[in-house]
Design a protein around this motif. Structure first.
Motif, short mmCIF file in Angstrom:
data_model
loop_
_atom_site.label_atom_id
_atom_site.label_comp_id
_atom_site.label_asym_id
_atom_site.label_seq_id
_atom_site.Cartn_x
_atom_site.Cartn_y
_atom_site.Cartn_z
N ASP A 191 64.35 0.61 9.97
CA ASP A 191 63.95 1.85 10.45
C ASP A 191 63.51 2.75 9.56
N VAL A 192 63.94 2.65 8.24
CA VAL A 192 63.67 3.44 6.99
C VAL A 192 62.11 3.15 6.72
N GLN A 193 61.77 1.94 6.79
CA GLN A 193 60.15 1.69 6.40
C GLN A 193 59.41 2.14 7.74
N ALA A 194 59.63 1.94 8.89
CA ALA A 194 59.17 2.60 10.07
C ALA A 194 59.12 3.98 9.88
N SER A 195 59.92 4.70 9.56
CA SER A 195 59.87 6.03 9.50
C SER A 195 58.83 6.63 8.32
N LEU A 196 58.82 5.81 7.24
CA LEU A 196 58.02 6.30 6.19
C LEU A 196 56.51 6.00 6.55
N LEU A 197 56.30 4.73 7.16
CA LEU A 197 54.95 4.52 7.58
C LEU A 197 54.55 5.65 8.47
N ASP A 198 55.23 6.13 9.41
CA ASP A 198 54.98 7.20 10.28
C ASP A 198 54.50 8.50 9.44
N ASN A 261 59.42 -5.75 -2.44
CA ASN A 261 58.46 -4.60 -2.30
C ASN A 261 57.24 -5.07 -1.77
N PHE A 262 56.83 -6.15 -1.84
CA PHE A 262 55.55 -6.34 -1.57
C PHE A 262 55.18 -6.34 -0.04
N ALA A 263 56.31 -6.49 0.86
CA ALA A 263 56.00 -6.53 2.25
C ALA A 263 55.71 -5.28 2.71
N PHE A 264 56.59 -4.36 2.20
CA PHE A 264 56.47 -2.90 2.56
C PHE A 264 55.02 -2.22 2.10
N LEU A 265 54.59 -2.73 0.92
CA LEU A 265 53.27 -2.30 0.46
C LEU A 265 52.06 -2.85 1.36
N ARG A 266 52.36 -4.19 2.01
CA ARG A 266 51.33 -4.37 2.75
C ARG A 266 51.15 -3.84 4.12
N LYS A 267 52.46 -3.36 4.55
CA LYS A 267 52.35 -2.48 5.75
C LYS A 267 51.79 -1.16 5.70
N GLU A 295 49.87 -7.15 -10.18
CA GLU A 295 50.71 -7.83 -9.02
C GLU A 295 50.36 -6.83 -7.82
N TYR A 296 50.58 -5.39 -7.98
CA TYR A 296 50.43 -4.46 -6.83
C TYR A 296 49.03 -4.08 -6.49
N THR A 297 47.98 -4.73 -7.14
CA THR A 297 46.61 -4.27 -6.84
C THR A 297 45.68 -5.72 -6.83
N ALA A 298 46.32 -6.66 -6.56
CA ALA A 298 45.77 -7.79 -6.66
C ALA A 298 45.33 -8.17 -5.09
N GLY A 299 44.04 -8.71 -4.91
CA GLY A 299 43.70 -8.83 -3.45
C GLY A 299 43.36 -7.66 -2.73
N ASP A 300 43.08 -7.89 -1.31
CA ASP A 300 42.96 -6.37 -0.57
C ASP A 300 43.74 -6.25 0.23
N ASP A 301 45.12 -6.60 0.21
CA ASP A 301 46.23 -6.12 1.22
C ASP A 301 47.29 -5.23 0.70
N LEU A 302 47.27 -4.96 -0.85
CA LEU A 302 48.22 -4.59 -1.16
C LEU A 302 47.62 -3.01 -1.64
N MET A 303 47.91 -2.35 -2.86
CA MET A 303 47.55 -0.99 -3.18
C MET A 303 46.11 -1.17 -3.85
#
Length: 550
Positions: A191-198, A261-267, A295-303
């Motif tokens: 619920d915390v993650q969902a609220s922050l994405l909102d 943390n990676f799962a949240f960054l992808r969301k 690590e956080y900026t590799a690829g196109d689905d993180l930051m």
């Protein structure tokens, strides 16, 4: 013909989506930029009023430090309502004016999201602390005491002391990586993650073009609450916390930098994608900052980018140091994207920190705007403002008050921006400024420098324009960043454009051989040295040399 047009449209759309690659971002500290109502504190309408100056520099975007509703115990980095503006800064309607003004001037707008923690006055925390069974009981990091009543582990706060605070209501400790009044959110709670994405979506819908994400590697904690191991004295440094702070004595394996943390960054990235928005994450880690950036900026689905601390160093960078930084980046973050800065709202201004002469200021500016990655400039940097002296009685920063006098805090880089010599506040306010304005700063104000063709502000404009006119400098690849004595040099390449860059980071003359090939002089407006008749580069003190391959 249609196929050609489609390919052109796709290329244009790709460039627009990737506007952040190589962007120059101007950081605005809202308390200290411009006061529009005479209360001595900067505000959103004041920012809108002064945006023509920012646009005139040629930057691509602005980053606005927090302006959300807050008790201001950490000057806005303690948020009590993520979806409203604190009255001292104005209103949501004022923010809309700011967005519209920036976009008309061609500026993207990034705002500072502080997602790792809230204020203890946030309604979420007020409910969470009320008991152990309410709907938000697990929205923050709560833990029982050890049998002897002490905190659950050895985690420390960056602002000093234990990272755990006892709460008598729940008879438990809560985690605060920063001030006691900044409890950490529990990212293990869906619920915390969902609220922050909102929250992110709220501001994207309002028109922002991206986010600077405060302390991005602090989001997730170790669920087992394991204690951090000690850090060997030779590995300690003051990149994140002052040397007098015992926070530097631990290897922070469990209170931050967690793989979950990676799962949240992808969301978060997925929420941003439809808007074409970009994020730059602040990685606060003294030992593994560049690795985490990679690590956080590799690829196109993180930051998209991460804010790098290496050039916020306490000692003036040498050619060898910068070469080693980029060698490290190439080894651990070759697929990532860094955002470089010399100054910000948390460190001594680099003009003072590195004791720079006017010539050195120009050279470092030119170098910064030729480096691979994106760039952040801090308000007043373009004026060459030195660190302001702020006496203990005038201090506002809790960090400085805690560690005075060994560490004087961050107020010296947060004093108000100076616009003109019309009053003792440099045109920032008609009232009493929240921090004193340095008389020396007033003599370096925007209006004073605009009337002086030799002033630093014009060099910033020329260096930014030079960067924007060469695709190789904005988003091009680079070969090894190397040092030869006091000279730092590298080549940037984009398509057929190849640019050789060399910088003498010294007050003494230096000489080097030019790489093979035919090169044309460019950047003469930045003081670039031509190739001498002997075929070598003879660089004067603090002089660059910039060449375009034929």
């Amino acid at each position: 013909m249609n196929m050609v047009n489609n390919k052109m449209s796709e290329a244009i759309e790709s460039r627009q989506k990737d506007w952040w690659r190589g962007a120059v971002i101007y950081q605005i500290y809202p308390r200290s930029f411009q006061d529009s109502n005479g209360d001595g504190i900067g505000d959103l309408l004041g920012i809108a009023q002064r945006l023509p100056h920012v646009a005139s520099l040629g930057v691509d975007a602005i980053w606005i430090s927090p302006f959300f509703t807050s008790p201001m115990k950490d000057f806005g980095y303690d948020v009590s309502d993520y979806c409203d503006v604190d009255p001292m800064f104005g209103s949501l309607a004022d923010f809309d004016v700011l967005i519209q003004t920036a976009h008309k001037l061609g500026l993207k707008v990034m705002i500072d999201l502080v997602l790792s923690h809230t204020s203890d006055q946030h309604a979420w925390f007020q409910q969470s602390r009320s008991n152990k069974t309410n709907d938000k009981a697990d929205w923050y990091v709560w833990a029982d005491a050890k049998p002897d009543g002490t905190p659950p582990n050895n985690w420390l706060s960056i602002f000093g002391g234990s990272a755990w605070q006892w709460d008598a209501r729940r008879e438990q400790y809560y985690l605060h990586n920063f001030l006691v009044s900044q409890p950490d959110l529990n990212f293990h709670c869906p619920d915390v993650q969902a609220s922050l994405l909102d929250v992110a979506k709220f501001w994207l819908d309002r028109g922002v073009d991206g986010f600077r994400l405060d302390t991005i590697n602090f989001y997730v904690h170790d669920q087992q609450l394991r204690s951090n191991p000690p850090l060997a004295p030779e590995l300690r440094n003051a990149t994140i916390a002052p040397s007098v702070n015992p926070y530097n004595h631990q290897e922070h394996l469990y209170d931050k930098n967690r793989p979950e943390n990676f799962a949240f960054l992808r969301k978060l990235r997925a929420v941003m994608e439809p808007y074409g928005a970009a994020a730059v994450g602040e990685v606060g880690d003294a030992q593994r900052g560049l690795e985490i950036m990679g690590e956080y900026t590799a690829g196109d689905d993180l930051m998209h980018m991460c804010y790098a601390f290496e050039l916020l160093s306490g000692e003036r960078p040498t050619a060898q140091f910068v070469s080693e930084v980029f060698d490290h980046v190439d080894r651990v973050a070759s697929e990532g994207w860094a955002c470089w800065a010399f100054s910000n709202h948390d460190v001594v201004r680099h003009t003072s920190r590195w004791d720079l002469t006017p010539a050195a200021q120009r050279l470092f500016t030119t170098m910064l705007l030729c480096l691979p990655g994106s760039v952040c400039l801090y308000q007043g940097e373009e004026l060459g403002l030195p660190e302001a002296e702020v006496g203990f009685d005038d201090l506002q920063d809790p960090y400085g008050i805690e560690f005075w006098p060994e560490f004087k805090g961050r107020d010296g880089c947060r004093t108000p921006m100076v616009w003109e010599k019309s009053n003792q506040s440099g045109g920032f306010t008609t009232g009493q400024p929240w921090l004193p304005v340095s008389h020396d700063h007033v003599n370096r104000s925007v209006a004073v420098q605009e009337n002086d063709p030799t002033a630093l502000v014009h060099h910033y404009r020329r260096a930014i324009a030079f960067r924007r006119s060469h695709a190789a400098l904005v988003r091009g690849a680079h070969d090894a960043v190397q040092a030869e004595g006091s000279i730092l040099y590298f080549t940037r390449t984009e398509g057929d454009e190849v640019i050789f860059c060399a910088f003498n980071l010294s007050a003494e003359p230096a000489v080097m051989d030019m790489p093979a090939g035919t090169w044309h002089d460019i950047g003469l407006e930045l003081g670039s040295a031509p190739v001498a008749p002997d075929g070598k580069l003879h660089l004067g003190p603090w002089q660059p040399s910039l060449k375009l391959k034929a």
